[in-house]
Motif scaffolding. Sequence first.
Motif, PDB file in Angstrom:
ATOM      1  N   SER A 260     -41.667 -34.004  -1.970  1.00  0.00           N
ATOM      2  CA  SER A 260     -40.261 -34.371  -2.079  1.00  0.00           C
ATOM      3  C   SER A 260     -39.427 -33.513  -1.141  1.00  0.00           C
ATOM      4  CB  SER A 260     -39.741 -34.184  -3.511  1.00  0.00           C
ATOM      5  OG  SER A 260     -38.352 -34.478  -3.581  1.00  0.00           O
ATOM      6  N   GLY A 261     -38.371 -34.118  -0.604  1.00  0.00           N
ATOM      7  CA  GLY A 261     -37.443 -33.369   0.234  1.00  0.00           C
ATOM      8  C   GLY A 261     -36.229 -32.896  -0.536  1.00  0.00           C
ATOM      9  N   THR A 274     -39.114 -24.429  -0.800  1.00  0.00           N
ATOM     10  CA  THR A 274     -37.922 -25.254  -0.769  1.00  0.00           C
ATOM     11  C   THR A 274     -37.977 -26.164   0.456  1.00  0.00           C
ATOM     12  OG1 THR A 274     -36.671 -23.679   0.570  1.00  0.00           O
ATOM     13  CG2 THR A 274     -36.585 -23.396  -1.835  1.00  0.00           C
ATOM     14  N   ALA A 275     -37.091 -27.149   0.485  1.00  0.00           N
ATOM     15  CA  ALA A 275     -37.031 -28.040   1.646  1.00  0.00           C
ATOM     16  C   ALA A 275     -36.708 -27.244   2.906  1.00  0.00           C
ATOM     17  CB  ALA A 275     -35.985 -29.128   1.408  1.00  0.00           C
ATOM     18  N   ALA A 276     -35.829 -26.254   2.809  1.00  0.00           N
ATOM     19  CA  ALA A 276     -35.466 -25.439   3.972  1.00  0.00           C
ATOM     20  C   ALA A 276     -36.677 -24.645   4.476  1.00  0.00           C
ATOM     21  CB  ALA A 276     -34.318 -24.498   3.621  1.00  0.00           C
ATOM     22  N   GLU A 277     -37.479 -24.124   3.568  1.00  0.00           N
ATOM     23  CA  GLU A 277     -38.676 -23.373   3.979  1.00  0.00           C
ATOM     24  C   GLU A 277     -39.683 -24.301   4.653  1.00  0.00           C
ATOM     25  OE1 GLU A 277     -38.510 -19.897   0.524  1.00  0.00           O
ATOM     26  OE2 GLU A 277     -39.611 -21.759   0.166  1.00  0.00           O
ATOM     27  N   TYR A 278     -39.805 -25.504   4.145  1.00  0.00           N
ATOM     28  CA  TYR A 278     -40.699 -26.488   4.762  1.00  0.00           C
ATOM     29  C   TYR A 278     -40.216 -26.809   6.169  1.00  0.00           C
ATOM     30  CZ  TYR A 278     -43.549 -30.746   5.150  1.00  0.00           C
ATOM     31  OH  TYR A 278     -44.441 -31.714   5.553  1.00  0.00           O
ATOM     32  N   VAL A 282     -42.110 -26.320   9.920  1.00  0.00           N
ATOM     33  CA  VAL A 282     -42.283 -27.373  10.922  1.00  0.00           C
ATOM     34  C   VAL A 282     -41.739 -26.917  12.270  1.00  0.00           C
ATOM     35  CG1 VAL A 282     -41.564 -29.700  11.596  1.00  0.00           C
ATOM     36  CG2 VAL A 282     -42.302 -29.245   9.242  1.00  0.00           C
ATOM     37  N   GLU A 283     -40.606 -26.255  12.260  1.00  0.00           N
ATOM     38  CA  GLU A 283     -40.021 -25.755  13.508  1.00  0.00           C
ATOM     39  C   GLU A 283     -40.927 -24.728  14.166  1.00  0.00           C
ATOM     40  OE1 GLU A 283     -36.225 -24.302  12.296  1.00  0.00           O
ATOM     41  OE2 GLU A 283     -35.293 -26.299  12.240  1.00  0.00           O
ATOM     42  N   ARG A 284     -41.543 -23.862  13.369  1.00  0.00           N
ATOM     43  CA  ARG A 284     -42.442 -22.851  13.934  1.00  0.00           C
ATOM     44  C   ARG A 284     -43.702 -23.499  14.512  1.00  0.00           C
ATOM     45  NH1 ARG A 284     -41.054 -20.263   9.087  1.00  0.00           N
ATOM     46  NH2 ARG A 284     -43.174 -20.389   8.247  1.00  0.00           N
ATOM     47  N   ILE A 285     -44.184 -24.545  13.861  1.00  0.00           N
ATOM     48  CA  ILE A 285     -45.351 -25.252  14.387  1.00  0.00           C
ATOM     49  C   ILE A 285     -45.013 -25.918  15.708  1.00  0.00           C
ATOM     50  CG2 ILE A 285     -46.835 -27.275  14.022  1.00  0.00           C
ATOM     51  CD1 ILE A 285     -46.834 -26.558  11.032  1.00  0.00           C
ATOM     52  N   ARG A 286     -43.890 -26.609  15.758  1.00  0.00           N
ATOM     53  CA  ARG A 286     -43.513 -27.322  16.981  1.00  0.00           C
ATOM     54  C   ARG A 286     -43.219 -26.368  18.127  1.00  0.00           C
ATOM     55  NH1 ARG A 286     -40.007 -31.974  13.760  1.00  0.00           N
ATOM     56  NH2 ARG A 286     -41.746 -33.481  13.605  1.00  0.00           N
TER      57      ARG A 286
END
Length: 438
Positions: A260-261, A274-278, A282-286
């Motif tokens: 869930s977002g 949390t959604a912010a941590e998720y 993603v930003e660190r992966i990209r």
Amino acid sequence: MKASFYTFGCKVNQYETQVLSQYFASQGFTIVPFEEEADVYVINSCTVTSTGDKKTKQLVRQTKRRSPHAVVALTGCFPQAFPEKAAAILEADVVAGAKDRRGLLSSVRKAIEEKQRVVTLSPHTPGEPFEPMQADFFAEHTRAFVKIEDGCDRYCSYCIIPKARGPIRSKPIEEIKTELSVLAQNGYKEVVLVGINLSSYGKETGAFRLAEAVEAACSVDGIERVRLGSLEPELLTDDDLDRMARQKKFCPQFHLSLQSGCDRTLKRMNRHYTAAEYEALVERIRARFDNAAITTDIMVGFAGETEEDFLESVSFAEKIGFARVHVFAYSIREGTRAEKMDGHLPKSVKEARSREMIKRTDALHAAFLQSQLLTVQSVLFETRQPDGLYTGYTENYTRVTAASDRDICGEILPVRLVSCDSEGCSGEIVSGALPEEM
């Protein structure tokens, strides 16, 4: 004697069935397709949903009616999570859980020789070791799945798997390398590391982490690609990502289970982020992996989910821009905390939300495929289609179809992607070097 196997559920279950099949074959059994006549039928069950349990019970009973003189063995997660219910299925001549896979053969032989039911179910125990197992081949000719982790300690409120799979335990690094060396010798070029909670690899001892398993897999000669199965997002560290990014064989496809977002829903689910941590992950992966594909699972209609919560989850999915999303409606799972929660939604509401989420995330998938066009990607070709076209996958697991006047199954070739549809991309094989060499 002939034995046949049927698998419900995840890649871990499929891997374990392959190991069982190989073991039975090594002990003199001839392995035949499940629809053929056999002396033994082994049904490896999944218990993620109550629907899965129902399908398992139906197959056990259908199989016994079809072949009343054969031994029908029920094994896997359903008996482990619900031993009394599994033992009550009298059409199953053997009932075993998700432990001691090799012991299943002894139970089968006992049922054959003594003409009696054999029920061998024992609970998981703290500190139990990873059960040694090795697969040498798979039905697919280019990609192999290797289970390196078992068990889960996250206890999401909707999930029965910790009960079915027990504590976290991990395959030793040297055993991973040994297994992959055999697979490479047998012609496999790509390996997918899988587990029940793969991100927890090594957590029970703290002696190693998932990144070390990736490094070990990438070090094996003959293995040209290494990718990961589903991951829990809160357990990946920057050091893990840095180490994996240094591995040229590592494929930048991350299936990060979201569910869930909406933070309110995540809290009720007992998810550990949390959604912010998720989003930050993603930003660190990209930032570290070029052209990475981020895929996920999203559940809709969880107990207590309001329309506002649902729309927040939809908006978050669109914000992330997933490459692909598996959407499913929540269903009550007996034995979980969520079963007793307030606010369970009508089926019609869950189905409507599922349709809307699928519509919105299908658009994300289409946008991702469009973003791949006019690029050159290395494709491991796997199958030849009836029309003479060949199908394979890029490093980020985009499905690609291309024409060739020779058999290219098992080869990794550069392909320029020129068009796409809902299933994937079509391309033209490029003569010359692969993208990383250009």
